[in-house]
Design an enzyme around this catalytic site. Sequence first.
Site, mmCIF file in Angstrom:
data_model
loop_
_atom_site.group_PDB
_atom_site.id
_atom_site.type_symbol
_atom_site.label_atom_id
_atom_site.label_comp_id
_atom_site.label_asym_id
_atom_site.label_seq_id
_atom_site.Cartn_x
_atom_site.Cartn_y
_atom_site.Cartn_z
ATOM 1 C CE LYS A 82 -5.501 -8.024 -1.880
ATOM 2 N NZ LYS A 82 -5.320 -7.843 -0.459
ATOM 3 C CE LYS A 132 -14.912 -2.089 -2.480
ATOM 4 N NZ LYS A 132 -16.204 -1.632 -2.656
ATOM 5 C CE LYS A 157 -4.300 -1.765 1.868
ATOM 6 N NZ LYS A 157 -5.307 -1.744 2.905
HETATM 7 P P1 TYM Z 1 -10.608 -5.928 4.443
HETATM 8 O O1 TYM Z 1 -11.661 -4.961 4.864
HETATM 9 O O2 TYM Z 1 -9.635 -5.520 3.407
HETATM 10 O O3 TYM Z 1 -11.286 -7.270 3.955
HETATM 11 C C1 TYM Z 1 -12.281 -7.944 4.700
HETATM 12 C C2 TYM Z 1 -12.102 -9.444 4.571
HETATM 13 O O4 TYM Z 1 -12.178 -9.837 3.196
HETATM 14 C C3 TYM Z 1 -11.075 -10.665 2.875
HETATM 15 N N1 TYM Z 1 -10.741 -10.482 1.447
HETATM 16 C C4 TYM Z 1 -10.669 -11.472 0.541
HETATM 17 N N2 TYM Z 1 -10.870 -12.803 0.643
HETATM 18 C C5 TYM Z 1 -10.746 -13.544 -0.476
HETATM 19 N N3 TYM Z 1 -10.419 -13.016 -1.690
HETATM 20 C C6 TYM Z 1 -10.197 -11.697 -1.847
HETATM 21 N N4 TYM Z 1 -9.901 -11.190 -3.043
HETATM 22 C C7 TYM Z 1 -10.329 -10.856 -0.692
HETATM 23 N N5 TYM Z 1 -10.191 -9.520 -0.480
HETATM 24 C C8 TYM Z 1 -10.434 -9.318 0.828
HETATM 25 C C9 TYM Z 1 -9.970 -10.204 3.788
HETATM 26 O O5 TYM Z 1 -8.977 -11.192 3.942
HETATM 27 C C10 TYM Z 1 -10.725 -9.909 5.073
HETATM 28 O O6 TYM Z 1 -10.877 -11.084 5.830
HETATM 29 N N6 TYM Z 1 -7.214 -5.758 8.079
HETATM 30 C C11 TYM Z 1 -8.519 -6.247 7.743
HETATM 31 C C12 TYM Z 1 -9.617 -5.739 8.653
HETATM 32 C C13 TYM Z 1 -9.431 -6.017 10.104
HETATM 33 C C14 TYM Z 1 -9.529 -7.276 10.743
HETATM 34 C C15 TYM Z 1 -9.343 -7.002 12.123
HETATM 35 C C16 TYM Z 1 -9.749 -8.559 10.291
HETATM 36 C C17 TYM Z 1 -9.204 -5.095 11.072
HETATM 37 N N7 TYM Z 1 -9.141 -5.675 12.279
HETATM 38 C C18 TYM Z 1 -9.360 -8.040 13.062
HETATM 39 C C19 TYM Z 1 -9.771 -9.589 11.252
HETATM 40 C C20 TYM Z 1 -9.577 -9.321 12.615
HETATM 41 C C21 TYM Z 1 -8.859 -5.781 6.348
HETATM 42 O O7 TYM Z 1 -8.358 -4.795 5.886
HETATM 43 O O8 TYM Z 1 -9.824 -6.474 5.733
#
Ligand code: TYM
Length: 332
Positions: free
Chosen positions: A195, A198, A112
């Site tokens: 993957k 966004k 990022k």
């Molecule tokens: P975020 O908001 O980017 O994504 C949410 C969840 O979606 C999953 N994900 C995917 N899974 C499969 N294929 C894809 N292309 C794909 N894109 C996204 C992510 O792995 C995620 O599970 N850092 C985290 C948010 C967070 C979090 C936490 C998660 C903050 N605190 C505590 C678990 C526990 C994030 O940015 O997810």
Amino acid sequence: KPRVLSGIQPTGGSYHLGNYLGAVRNWVGMQETHDAFYCVVDLHAITAGHDPKLLRERTRVSVAQLLAVGLDPARCTVFVQSHVPEHAQLGWVMSCITGFGEASRMTQFKDKSSKQGAERSSVGLFTYPILQAADILLYQADSVPVGEDQRQHLELTRDLAQRFNTLFGKTFTLPQPHIVKETAKILDLQDPSAKMSKSASTTNGLIELLEPAAKIAKKIKSAVTDTGRDIVFDPEAKAGVSNLLTIYSALSGRPIAELVEAYAGKGYGDLKKDLAEVVVEFVTPFQQRTQEYLDDPAQLDKLLVIGAEKARTVSVRTLATVYDKIGFLAPA
Ligand code: TYM
């Protein structure tokens, strides 16, 4: 019951198919088997620049989508991260036992920050995974359902938990990542080497659950497929078609082998046409339900008050233990 926690960013407004299949879908099942906490992580959403008005709107849209997929506030705890101040408080403590080098090795930060230059990235973006660790540890979670891209953050979380326990005495449960292999990494429909995300350069390969059904169908029909004509499941050699089969199987419940058999002798066009229908059939009622929740924001906000109260019954206790263990003088 074992405890589960997971989070999702409200940044984009609509969730995409990767968020849903990789993570959120699994949250629904786990609310039955686990003591489940799910949060919309607005603190994480301000690490890379944002618009305040949009953030507020999108936080509600995020919550509405979680309810629309089937999270039931009577059976799990749905809340907004900033409503529970202990997240930021524990985040600070954890940042004080995290090595600078250790944080620098987080690949998501490197990805990022390389886009805008590390110099110009916020310190919040850098410490983001430490706050994520706090999110998880605050609830003593046994299991964290996420997609593959969060694996490294979960490893850091476990390292920090272990370090804290060693330094100050057993305090935190070591959480296990819960990553469902089949759908752990949904790929971009236009660039199956990446993957679905966004932050891709174009949105043609991104299926957003709240975009118009006709647009979704069009994107699926123009998905990049591979050379050759056979519909086979081979993620290495045929990433594009295999990704479509993965999505198809996950949404229809039909095993991949069965789909491969059903499409023997047919072309990529047939597969895409049918998959477009499957996805539209899923998003249409989903969009309707999301809208119904959004039509009653007062009710939504009320659910969030209850969610935050439930979350705080756990988070306040953990933070108090942590403050005590590290030697903070309790206010008299
Ligand atoms: P975020 O908001 O980017 O994504 C949410 C969840 O979606 C999953 N994900 C995917 N899974 C499969 N294929 C894809 N292309 C794909 N894109 C996204 C992510 O792995 C995620 O599970 N850092 C985290 C948010 C967070 C979090 C936490 C998660 C903050 N605190 C505590 C678990 C526990 C994030 O940015 O997810």
